[in-house]
Design a protein around this motif. Structure first.
Motif, mmCIF file in Angstrom:
data_model
loop_
_atom_site.group_PDB
_atom_site.id
_atom_site.type_symbol
_atom_site.label_atom_id
_atom_site.label_comp_id
_atom_site.label_asym_id
_atom_site.label_seq_id
_atom_site.Cartn_x
_atom_site.Cartn_y
_atom_site.Cartn_z
ATOM 1 N N MET A 1 23.480 91.082 96.154
ATOM 2 C CA MET A 1 23.954 91.664 97.396
ATOM 3 C C MET A 1 24.718 90.591 98.169
ATOM 4 S SD MET A 1 21.781 93.430 100.532
ATOM 5 C CE MET A 1 20.506 93.862 99.416
ATOM 6 N N ASP A 2 25.886 90.913 98.606
ATOM 7 C CA ASP A 2 26.745 90.030 99.374
ATOM 8 C C ASP A 2 26.137 89.819 100.762
ATOM 9 O OD1 ASP A 2 28.817 89.483 101.380
ATOM 10 O OD2 ASP A 2 30.207 89.624 99.700
ATOM 11 N N ASP A 3 25.903 88.547 101.132
ATOM 12 C CA ASP A 3 25.285 88.250 102.432
ATOM 13 C C ASP A 3 26.133 88.726 103.605
ATOM 14 O OD1 ASP A 3 22.968 87.166 101.451
ATOM 15 O OD2 ASP A 3 23.624 85.093 101.636
ATOM 16 N N VAL A 4 27.447 88.603 103.491
ATOM 17 C CA VAL A 4 28.321 89.041 104.574
ATOM 18 C C VAL A 4 28.188 90.549 104.772
ATOM 19 C CG1 VAL A 4 30.739 89.292 105.290
ATOM 20 C CG2 VAL A 4 29.946 87.136 104.296
ATOM 21 N N GLN A 5 28.231 91.292 103.676
ATOM 22 C CA GLN A 5 28.114 92.745 103.779
ATOM 23 C C GLN A 5 26.706 93.138 104.252
ATOM 24 O OE1 GLN A 5 30.353 94.780 104.048
ATOM 25 N NE2 GLN A 5 29.640 96.800 103.493
ATOM 26 N N ALA A 6 25.687 92.442 103.776
ATOM 27 C CA ALA A 6 24.319 92.739 104.213
ATOM 28 C C ALA A 6 24.183 92.529 105.725
ATOM 29 C CB ALA A 6 23.316 91.877 103.459
ATOM 30 N N ARG A 7 24.769 91.465 106.250
ATOM 31 C CA ARG A 7 24.738 91.213 107.700
ATOM 32 C C ARG A 7 25.534 92.276 108.449
ATOM 33 N NH1 ARG A 7 25.265 85.931 105.908
ATOM 34 N NH2 ARG A 7 27.455 85.840 106.488
ATOM 35 N N ARG A 8 26.657 92.694 107.869
ATOM 36 C CA ARG A 8 27.479 93.737 108.482
ATOM 37 C C ARG A 8 26.688 95.052 108.578
ATOM 38 N NH1 ARG A 8 32.439 93.388 105.453
ATOM 39 N NH2 ARG A 8 33.022 91.758 106.895
ATOM 40 N N VAL A 9 25.965 95.393 107.502
ATOM 41 C CA VAL A 9 25.148 96.614 107.493
ATOM 42 C C VAL A 9 24.012 96.491 108.508
ATOM 43 C CG1 VAL A 9 23.575 98.023 106.087
ATOM 44 C CG2 VAL A 9 25.775 97.277 105.144
ATOM 45 N N GLN A 10 23.339 95.355 108.539
ATOM 46 C CA GLN A 10 22.257 95.127 109.508
ATOM 47 C C GLN A 10 22.776 95.299 110.930
ATOM 48 O OE1 GLN A 10 18.760 93.995 109.028
ATOM 49 N NE2 GLN A 10 18.750 94.675 111.164
ATOM 50 N N ALA A 11 23.926 94.703 111.232
ATOM 51 C CA ALA A 11 24.495 94.800 112.575
ATOM 52 C C ALA A 11 24.863 96.245 112.902
ATOM 53 C CB ALA A 11 25.721 93.898 112.691
ATOM 54 N N TRP A 12 25.397 96.976 111.909
ATOM 55 C CA TRP A 12 25.784 98.358 112.168
ATOM 56 C C TRP A 12 24.552 99.230 112.431
ATOM 57 C CZ3 TRP A 12 25.217 103.361 110.623
ATOM 58 C CH2 TRP A 12 26.122 104.268 111.167
ATOM 59 N N VAL A 13 23.519 99.086 111.613
ATOM 60 C CA VAL A 13 22.305 99.890 111.820
ATOM 61 C C VAL A 13 21.657 99.522 113.153
ATOM 62 C CG1 VAL A 13 20.011 100.474 110.934
ATOM 63 C CG2 VAL A 13 21.937 100.307 109.347
ATOM 64 N N ASP A 14 21.634 98.239 113.492
ATOM 65 C CA ASP A 14 21.115 97.834 114.810
ATOM 66 C C ASP A 14 21.906 98.521 115.922
ATOM 67 O OD1 ASP A 14 19.261 96.176 113.559
ATOM 68 O OD2 ASP A 14 20.356 94.318 114.021
ATOM 69 N N GLY A 15 23.235 98.570 115.774
ATOM 70 C CA GLY A 15 24.079 99.240 116.763
ATOM 71 C C GLY A 15 23.821 100.732 116.810
ATOM 72 N N TYR A 16 23.571 101.333 115.647
ATOM 73 C CA TYR A 16 23.274 102.763 115.588
ATOM 74 C C TYR A 16 21.975 103.066 116.344
ATOM 75 C CZ TYR A 16 22.822 107.457 113.600
ATOM 76 O OH TYR A 16 22.712 108.814 113.430
ATOM 77 N N VAL A 17 20.962 102.261 116.101
ATOM 78 C CA VAL A 17 19.676 102.466 116.781
ATOM 79 C C VAL A 17 19.842 102.240 118.285
ATOM 80 C CG1 VAL A 17 17.289 101.642 116.985
ATOM 81 C CG2 VAL A 17 18.316 101.975 114.720
ATOM 82 N N ARG A 18 20.659 101.271 118.666
ATOM 83 C CA ARG A 18 20.921 101.034 120.094
ATOM 84 C C ARG A 18 21.609 102.270 120.706
ATOM 85 N NH1 ARG A 18 22.481 96.411 119.479
ATOM 86 N NH2 ARG A 18 24.641 96.781 118.910
ATOM 87 N N ALA A 19 22.610 102.819 120.009
ATOM 88 C CA ALA A 19 23.311 104.010 120.499
ATOM 89 C C ALA A 19 22.371 105.215 120.526
ATOM 90 C CB ALA A 19 24.531 104.294 119.624
#
Length: 131
Positions: A1-19
């Motif tokens: 798993m690409d660390d950059v993409q994994a961080r991007r997914v983590q940030a997006w899901v965190d943003g989704y939960v925030r929204a």
């Protein structure tokens, strides 16, 4: 798993939960590209574009503090991620399992989102037989 993409997914899901927790149109809009699609079920007509996504989201919003969400990635590739989640609504006594397919652009904004969800049976509900 690409660390950059994994961080991007983590940030997006965190943003989704925030929204999800805030129902702030700016938080929702920030998740998606201008021409993104959002399908609440795999074979439903998707919501198209940020304006429709925000409008439909707010028409179906959960109130802050109403849910508890946990998740983990099943697959993360350069252009797509699949996550498995579980959301509980303690006041209603319902729990759902989720699969999300998330396509992100290079800036970490979603271009296409599809979710599958399934309600867990209640303790006194008989399980339905598989077809």
């Amino acid at each position: 798993m690409d660390d950059v993409q994994a961080r991007r997914v983590q940030a997006w899901v965190d943003g989704y939960v925030r929204a999800w927790s805030s129902n702030d149109p700016a938080d929702i809009r920030a998740l998606f590209t201008q021409d993104a699609t959002y399908a609440c079920e795999p074979y439903s007509q998707p919501w198209r574009g940020q304006d429709e996504i925000v409008r439909q989201w707010l028409d179906r919003k959960d109130e802050p503090g109403q849910f508890q969400f946990s998740w983990h990635p099943l697959a993360v590739a350069p252009e797509v991620a699949v996550i498995q989640g579980e959301v509980a609504y303690p006041r209603e006594g319902h729990t759902y399992s989720n699969l999300w397919v998330i396509r992100l652009d290079t800036e970490g904004r979603c271009t296409e989102f599809t979710e599958w969800w399934m309600r867990h049976p209640q303790p006194d509900e008989p399980l339905e037989p598989a077809n």
